[in-house]
Each structure stands twice: as structure tokens, then as C-alpha cells.
Design an enzyme around this catalytic site. Structure first.
Site, PDB file in Angstrom:
ATOM      1  N   CYS A  91      -2.617  -6.729   3.363  1.00 32.49           N
ATOM      2  CA  CYS A  91      -3.080  -8.058   3.797  1.00 32.49           C
ATOM      3  C   CYS A  91      -2.211  -8.572   4.944  1.00 32.49           C
ATOM      4  O   CYS A  91      -2.717  -9.109   5.928  1.00 32.49           O
ATOM      5  CB  CYS A  91      -3.028  -9.058   2.642  1.00 32.49           C
ATOM      6  SG  CYS A  91      -4.105  -8.654   1.265  1.00 32.49           S
ATOM      7  N   CYS A 124       0.659  -8.898  -0.784  1.00 32.59           N
ATOM      8  CA  CYS A 124      -0.110  -7.697  -0.437  1.00 32.59           C
ATOM      9  C   CYS A 124       0.281  -7.167   0.945  1.00 32.59           C
ATOM     10  O   CYS A 124       0.040  -7.827   1.961  1.00 32.59           O
ATOM     11  CB  CYS A 124      -1.602  -8.049  -0.488  1.00 32.59           C
ATOM     12  SG  CYS A 124      -2.693  -6.822   0.232  1.00 32.59           S
TER      13      CYS A 124
END
Length: 140
Positions: free
Chosen positions: A68, A65
Site C-alpha cells: 500500500c 501494508c
């Protein structure tokens, strides 16, 4: 306050007013507070959630991600700034899919705050340090 050692998982009681910067684990003698997020698996997280009364700020994330990865330094800065008022925990949802499902994690990063075994609040999406701190402040 009861807190879980980030090194061995031992539970430690810290008396109100006790100096936390030098607090060490009664079991492994390592520092209880490092100013860094703690990576936990499902078992460790459930233990911290059910046995500790310390505020847990949790980052549900995944290694693939992009947002993230971008948020990780912000989360680390917040851990350095706000620990020991809260324990900053990272849960890799790729490795802990059952845990992510249990907590209804639908998008990542999802940030949640838990205390005494209960979720207090959550928000999805990466933030800068100022907005993350503003979101955290009422719970610290």
C-alpha cells in the site's frame, strides 16, 4: 456533473463543458480539483457515493501494508494526471473496518471504481503507473 468538495464536503454542480481547472466550491470557495487523492471516512465516502455522479477511484489501504505504501505515489500520480475525469479517494481500512467489511475487502491494496452508487470493477494488488493507467482507461 455533481462533485463533492474535497475540503468541506459540499456538493457542487459543474455544467457540461465548463472549465474545471478553476472550479471552486460554492460553499467554502476552495478549489474543487486539487490533483491529489482525497482521504475519506465512511460517512464522507457514502455521501460522495450516493450524492455525486462523478467517477470514484478508491484505494482501500492500511498504514501497516508495505505494498500500500509503495502504491501510494502511483495513486497520487494518477490523481494528478486524470482528475477531474475521476475523484481519487483513499479509504484507510484500519480506521474504517466496517466499510471495508461492507465492500468485502479481503486483501489490500484493493482498488475499486464506483459510479452512481454502484461498484463497476475492482482489482487487488499494487501496480505501476502504466498498468494502473491501463486498468483505469476504459472507465474514464
Amino acid at each position: 456533473m455533481i462533485t463533492m468538495c474535497p475540503h468541506c464536503g459540499g456538493l457542487n454542480r459543474i455544467a457540461e463543458g465548463q472549465e474545471t481547472s478553476k472550479a471552486t466550491c460554492g460553499k467554502c470557495k476552495q478549489p474543487l480539483f486539487t490533483g491529489k487523492p482525497v482521504e475519506m471516512n465512511a460517512e464522507q465516502f457514502q455521501r460522495a457515493l450516493n450524492k455525486s455522479d462523478q467517477l470514484l477511484v478508491v484505494d482501500f489501504w492500511a498504514p501497516w501494508c508495505g505494498p500500500c505504501k509503495g502504491f501510494a505515489p502511483v495513486f497520487a500520480q494518477a490523481a494528478a494526471q486524470f482528475e477531474p475525469k475521476a475523484r481519487f479517494v483513499k479509504i484507510n481500512t484500519e480506521n474504517e473496518q466496517m466499510l471495508a467489511s461492507q465492500y468485502g475487502i479481503r486483501s489490500i491494496p484493493t482498488l475499486a471504481i464506483f459510479q452512481n452508487g454502484k461498484e463497476i470493477t475492482r482489482v487487488s494488488g499494487a501496480m505501476d503507473l502504466q498498468n494502473f493507467s491501463r486498468w483505469l482507461q476504459p472507465y474514464l
